[in-house]
Design an enzyme around this catalytic site. Structure first.
Site, PDB file in Angstrom:
ATOM      1  N   THR A 171       0.860  -1.256  -0.095  1.00 59.19           N
ATOM      2  CA  THR A 171       0.397   0.368   0.186  1.00 59.19           C
ATOM      3  C   THR A 171       1.089   1.506  -0.370  1.00 59.19           C
ATOM      4  O   THR A 171       1.901   1.314   0.223  1.00 59.19           O
ATOM      5  CB  THR A 171      -1.063   0.352   1.066  1.00 59.19           C
ATOM      6  OG1 THR A 171      -1.758  -1.177   1.025  1.00 59.19           O
ATOM      7  CG2 THR A 171      -1.021   1.182   1.465  1.00 59.19           C
ATOM      8  N   ARG A 199     -13.908  -6.694  -0.019  1.00 53.61           N
ATOM      9  CA  ARG A 199     -13.556  -6.381   1.631  1.00 53.61           C
ATOM     10  C   ARG A 199     -13.010  -5.179   1.297  1.00 53.61           C
ATOM     11  O   ARG A 199     -12.153  -5.245   0.425  1.00 53.61           O
ATOM     12  CB  ARG A 199     -12.708  -7.919   2.253  1.00 53.61           C
ATOM     13  CG  ARG A 199     -11.608  -7.436   2.647  1.00 53.61           C
ATOM     14  CD  ARG A 199     -10.727  -6.612   2.489  1.00 53.61           C
ATOM     15  NE  ARG A 199      -9.238  -6.612   3.302  1.00 53.61           N
ATOM     16  CZ  ARG A 199      -8.501  -5.409   3.567  1.00 53.61           C
ATOM     17  NH1 ARG A 199      -8.037  -5.287   2.854  1.00 53.61           N
ATOM     18  NH2 ARG A 199      -7.585  -6.279   4.740  1.00 53.61           N
ATOM     19  N   GLY A 201     -10.069  -2.824   3.440  1.00 53.45           N
ATOM     20  CA  GLY A 201      -9.686  -3.153   4.097  1.00 53.45           C
ATOM     21  C   GLY A 201      -9.150  -1.272   5.527  1.00 53.45           C
ATOM     22  O   GLY A 201     -10.197  -0.943   4.977  1.00 53.45           O
ATOM     23  N   ASP A 202      -8.236  -1.385   5.922  1.00 51.26           N
ATOM     24  CA  ASP A 202      -8.686   0.131   7.149  1.00 51.26           C
ATOM     25  C   ASP A 202      -7.540   1.230   5.503  1.00 51.26           C
ATOM     26  O   ASP A 202      -8.577   2.203   6.225  1.00 51.26           O
ATOM     27  CB  ASP A 202      -7.097  -0.215   7.389  1.00 51.26           C
ATOM     28  CG  ASP A 202      -5.491  -0.629   6.924  1.00 51.26           C
ATOM     29  OD1 ASP A 202      -6.036  -0.788   6.534  1.00 51.26           O
ATOM     30  OD2 ASP A 202      -4.459   0.578   7.224  1.00 51.26           O
ATOM     31  N   THR A 222       0.171   1.303   6.951  1.00 50.95           N
ATOM     32  CA  THR A 222       0.358   0.272   6.365  1.00 50.95           C
ATOM     33  C   THR A 222      -0.095  -1.188   6.692  1.00 50.95           C
ATOM     34  O   THR A 222       0.557  -1.129   7.578  1.00 50.95           O
ATOM     35  CB  THR A 222       1.028   0.484   4.440  1.00 50.95           C
ATOM     36  OG1 THR A 222       1.062  -0.932   4.254  1.00 50.95           O
ATOM     37  CG2 THR A 222       2.852   0.588   5.354  1.00 50.95           C
ATOM     38  N   GLY A 223       0.102  -2.160   5.854  1.00 58.84           N
ATOM     39  CA  GLY A 223      -0.002  -3.227   6.803  1.00 58.84           C
ATOM     40  C   GLY A 223      -1.516  -4.180   6.718  1.00 58.84           C
ATOM     41  O   GLY A 223      -2.660  -3.768   5.986  1.00 58.84           O
ATOM     42  N   GLY A 225      -4.725  -5.088   7.069  1.00 59.40           N
ATOM     43  CA  GLY A 225      -5.810  -3.877   7.935  1.00 59.40           C
ATOM     44  C   GLY A 225      -6.872  -4.326   8.763  1.00 59.40           C
ATOM     45  O   GLY A 225      -7.460  -3.636   9.793  1.00 59.40           O
TER      46      GLY A 225
END
Ligand code: ASP
Length: 304
Positions: A171, A199, A201-202, A222-223, A225
């Site tokens: 990301t 879906r 994510g964060d 990032t990572g 989520g």
């Protein structure tokens, strides 16, 4: 008058040696582009948008063309940007036909009374605001077709590997401070490999993968989520800067909290309106670059 600052990240994971150069070049290019905006007196909001466009256009990253594929083999993109001066934000989620979702998010921020659009509604909004639509196939590259095939071929991998810090989290995001003293943040992603269609994510959720408020900080994460969402991590970090903590310390604390509380992993960049910044990751590596009037820095696994 403030001295401008820009920081960009291009994901946090075990970036292999053979991908390091492309990642570092990508974030440096993003910072160089954003720096031209800031140097010319442009806004932090314009700077983070332009930085993210550069990385969406670079298929080294999980944003725009070249993103991870969902389990049906499609690219599905999420993006958000936020203006710290006004708290206006614009986001799009689950779009499949926009090469630069951050441009659509910017239109949402600037030209809509709403804050967030998803799927077909987001694409219709984008088209109505002169953002070109493209076939989903234009966003898919052979590397990602092969990556999905290999992942789905490994049943065990499909169960556990998705949430390992060793798997890509590419990301992209940026935070900036402009000459007027305003900060902004932007984040854009193709999400996680083999994700279920729909879906989210964060990355594109306010306060999770992105947040900006002149009274606290601009943050991009990032990572993995789902854990980041549970902690509303970007807002958690911004609040700690507002309480008087230094961004570098808050970044490290955010990663400790993410690991300890929900066993999450990822990376974070934080910039305060006074120009202090920090970054941290609890993955083996994170691609980042920063620019101030005095210094251009970049790296793959150390703090500036
Ligand atoms: N945070 C993103 C998501 O879960 C993935 C990433 O950062 O690479 O959608």
């Amino acid at each position: 008058m403030s001295e401008p600052v820009i920081i960009a990240h291009g994901g946090a994971w075990a970036i292999p040696d053979n991908l390091v150069e492309a990642h570092v070049n990508g974030v440096r290019e993003a910072v160089a582009t954003a720096w031209r905006v800031l140097e010319g007196g442009g806004s932090a909001l314009d700077a983070v948008e332009e930085a993210v466009v550069v990385m969406e256009d670079d298929d080294s990253f999980d944003a725009g063309r070249g993103s991870f594929l969902n389990r049906e083999g499609k690219v599905q993109l999420d993006a958000l940007l936020m203006d710290g001066a006004t708290l206006r934000a614009g986001g799009v989620g689950c779009v499949e036909h926009i090469a630069n979702p951050i441009r659509a998010a910017r239109k949402v921020l600037s030209e809509s009374p709403h804050i967030y659009f998803v799927a077909e509604g987001a694409e219709r909004f984008a088209r109505e605001h002169d953002i070109p639509l493209c076939p989903n196939e234009d966003l898919i590259i052979p590397r990602e077709v092969e990556r999905l095939r290999a992942f789905q071929a490994t049943a065990a991998g499909a169960q556990t590997g998705l949430f390992s810090p060793m798997i890509s989290h590419d990301t992209v995001g940026a935070v900036a401070l402009d000459r007027s003293g305003n900060i902004a943040a932007a984040t854009s992603t193709g999400g996680t490999l083999n994700k279920a269609p729909g879906r989210l994510g964060d990355s594109s959720l306010i306060g999770c993968g992105c947040y900006a408020d002149n009274e606290s900080a601009a943050v991009s994460t990032t990572g993995w989520g789902e854990p980041i969402m549970k902690l509303v991590l970007a807002k958690w970090a911004a609040d700690r800067v507002a309480s008087g903590n230094l961004p570098a310390w808050v970044a490290a604390e955010a990663m400790n909290y993410l690991k300890k509380r929900v066993n999450g992993h990822g990376g974070i960049i934080i910039l305060s309106a006074s120009g202090r910044f920090g970054l941290a990751h609890n993955t083996p590596r994170m691609a980042w670059a920063s620019r101030t009037p005095r210094e251009l820095s970049s790296g793959i696994n150390c703090v500036p």
